[in-house]
Write an enzyme that holds these catalytic residues in place. Structure first.
Site, mmCIF file in Angstrom:
data_model
loop_
_atom_site.group_PDB
_atom_site.id
_atom_site.type_symbol
_atom_site.label_atom_id
_atom_site.label_comp_id
_atom_site.label_asym_id
_atom_site.label_seq_id
_atom_site.Cartn_x
_atom_site.Cartn_y
_atom_site.Cartn_z
ATOM 1 N N CYS A 357 37.559 43.742 38.799
ATOM 2 C CA CYS A 357 38.134 44.723 39.728
ATOM 3 C C CYS A 357 39.217 45.542 39.032
ATOM 4 C CB CYS A 357 38.711 44.003 40.946
ATOM 5 S SG CYS A 357 39.517 45.107 42.105
ATOM 6 N N CYS A 360 42.190 46.515 41.226
ATOM 7 C CA CYS A 360 43.178 45.461 41.473
ATOM 8 C C CYS A 360 44.045 45.217 40.240
ATOM 9 C CB CYS A 360 42.498 44.130 41.800
ATOM 10 S SG CYS A 360 41.277 44.225 43.087
ATOM 11 N N ASP A 361 43.388 45.021 39.108
ATOM 12 C CA ASP A 361 44.090 44.452 37.951
ATOM 13 C C ASP A 361 44.437 45.465 36.871
ATOM 14 O OD1 ASP A 361 43.705 42.031 39.245
ATOM 15 O OD2 ASP A 361 41.777 41.694 38.279
#
Ligand code: NAP
Length: 535
Positions: A357, A360-361
């Site tokens: 992701c 997200c990261d």
């Protein structure tokens, strides 16, 4: 001079939101020059703006050298405490981006004493008699993080004598992230022990806090509730949400059960291109619009995973961690999960540099960290462009000599000179606590090289979430996707499938169209059962 960190529109909307505040909430902001300066400035500006919007928030500013900082045990800049004389709620780092929303909700909870937990969770928390410190690592771009924070803060408000919640912005506190081994978000710890990487359903999360250790599956507290619906939709991505809207609009009582957060894969897609009506829109923004519209019609539960679906007396029993739902028809919209490379080091370093992701990261790798993106489809190129725009040094590793992604994305990748290792495969990922090296082999020449990178983003397609379909005995194709007819009927009467779980081109437009088709087919089939005609 008036602070303009918050736009006029947002100021007006916050003024309205803050009307629900009851008790005055004291917010304490701690900063120290020389420690995360750029985040200190934005945090102070944001916090200064709050008392202009309501008289129910008082904000006081301190330096880390002040007595008050020592008294409160604050050692990091910026740190924000919410209602510190009553609660233990701490933001270690600035509540920016996605986290601004969780911060506002945290203030509302501290003021009203009301939280966002279910009745089951309140009951579970009654069993807690020991102190627990919950740490949630977050980033401003992580769409899953605020929900995990809301659970943690809710618990800290509900059980203020025992539970403390700390929200740690990962990029501003990389030393803490390193100490705990957190390189993905949200990652949650109880005390020093890892609870989960990724968003946890509310039931498991609260039970884990009570038990003080990770608890995978939780039965409902003391009772098996039965609830009756015409349609139970399993999965809250675009297909499931649309199915519920169309179901309710056809007069069929519908509910969407989503095991994590609504939106499915689009909620973690940085930019969705070409969904009609939007040339470009952030995946999360599109999901929020869809979820809001769904809630105008249908019930929608997040964090409620379906364990089993059984046929019973011509209808269906859908069992979840929150009890059982009865349905006349079931629409399976469970989507797909990210495919793995299946190479050494991938599992061990997941959440420690290996990510599925980018939204997200990715933030952790901004400012020049070296990252690889594996894959040659739309997802890989979208992720590569996103990471590049954050300032990471991106290299794409693709197993063939040409991308399958659409031309526009390819052109953007080439224009930005993002390097590509063509005809290459990742053979292994290594590193002690986090990724240090990745070995890449050129399939044509057989040559191997070792790249020093900190992150590997894997975007090589998806595998269907088909366990419910398999358990029900539905026909599935050789790739694991549910077989459907043109009306999205599966091989079992009154069970339908829509979206990525049916395979095909996996576009949001097709998912929403299939969701609508499935719901309309339920309406048609309930009033006029096609499977009885041949008898
Ligand atoms: P995809 O289109 O299936 O592409 C997967 C990529 O990974 C391919 O390039 C494939 O290589 C490679 N791959 C597969 N297995 C591999 C393995 N074991 N090792 C190394 N490489 C491997 O998947 P996707 O990019 O995730 O897209 C999924 C769907 O979502 C597509 O329909 C796509 O159009 C859609 N999508 C749309 C947007 C948008 O904004 N419109 C954005 C993202 C995704 P080969 O090319 O050699 O097969």
């Amino acid at each position: 001079m008036k602070d303009q960190i918050i736009s006029e529109d947002v100021r007006n909307s916050l003024k309205k939101t803050f009307k629900q505040l009851v008790e005055t909430v004291a917010v304490e902001v701690y900063t120290q020059a020389g420690m995360n300066d750029q985040f200190n400035d934005s945090t102070v500006s944001f916090m200064k703006a709050l008392p202009e919007l309501t008289d129910k928030i008082s904000v006081n500013f301190f330096s880390l050298k002040d007595e008050q900082a020592i008294r409160r045990g604050v050692k990091r800049s910026p740190t924000i405490l919410i209602g510190p004389d009553q609660y233990n709620i701490r933001y270690t780092g600035s509540p920016a981006g996605e986290e601004a929303a969780s911060f506002i909700l945290a203030v509302i909870m501290a003021s009203t004493g009301k939280t966002y937990l279910s009745g089951d969770s309140y009951k579970r928390l009654e069993r807690l008699k020991e102190k627990r410190h919950v740490r949630v690592f977050v980033s401003p771009t992580c769409p899953y993080c605020p929900q995990q924070v809301i659970y943690a803060v809710s618990a800290a408000v509900e059980k203020k004598e025992f539970i403390s919640a700390e929200v740690i912005e990962i990029y501003e506190n990389l030393d803490l992230a390193k100490k705990y081994g957190a390189m993905s978000v949200p990652t949650t710890y109880i005390g020093e022990a890892l609870l989960s990487a990724g968003l946890q359903p509310e039931d498991s999360f609260i039970e884990s806090i009570v038990e003080g250790k990770p608890v995978e599956y939780v039965m409902p507290v003391g009772r098996e509730e039965m609830r009756d619906y015409d349609i139970v939709v399993i999965g809250g991505g675009p297909a499931g949400l649309t199915a519920a809207i169309y179901g309710e609009r056809s007069g069929l009582k519908s509910i969407v059960l989503e095991k994590a957060n609504v939106g499915g894969q689009i909620s973690v897609t940085p930019v969705v291109e070409n969904y009609p009506g939007f040339v470009q829109i952030a995946g999360k923004a599109l999901v929020d619009l869809m979820a809001k519209q769904t809630l105008e019609y249908s019930a929608l539960l997040q964090g409620v995973g379906v364990n089993d679906v059984r046929k019973k007396d011509g209808a269906f029993e859908v069992t979840t961690g929150r009890g059982t739902y009865n349905a006349k028809a079931v629409i399976i919209a469970t989507g797909a999960y990210s495919r793995k490379l299946n190479v050494p080091g991938e599992d061990r370093l997941a959440g420690r540099g290996v990510s599925y992701c980018a939204t997200c990261d990715g933030y952790i790798f901004k400012d020049g960290k070296n990252v690889l993106v594996a894959g040659g489809g739309n997802s890989a190129l979208t992720d590569a462009l996103y990471l590049d725009s954050l300032g990471a040094h991106v290299t794409i590793v693709h197993r063939r000599g040409a991308f399958r992604a659409e031309d526009r994305l390819q052109q953007s990748v080439f224009q930005r000179n993002i390097p590509v290792e063509w005809d290459s495969i990742i053979e292994g990922i290594s590193g002690e606590k986090s990724i240090e090296k990745v070995s890449v082999k050129n399939a044509n020449t057989g040559k191997k090289k070792t790249l020093a990178v900190q992150g590997v983003f894997i975007a090589i397609g998806y595998e269907p979430n088909n366990s419910i379909a398999k358990n029900l005995g539905l026909e599935i194709d050789e790739d694991g996707y549910i077989k459907v007819d043109a009306k999205m009927r599966t091989s079992m009467p009154l069970v339908y499938a829509a979206g990525d779980i049916t395979g095909g081109i996996k576009q949001i437009v097709t998912a929403v169209s299939q969701g609508a088709t499935a719901a309309l087919a339920v309406f048609e089939d309930i009033s006029n059962p096609y499977w009885k005609k041949d008898l």
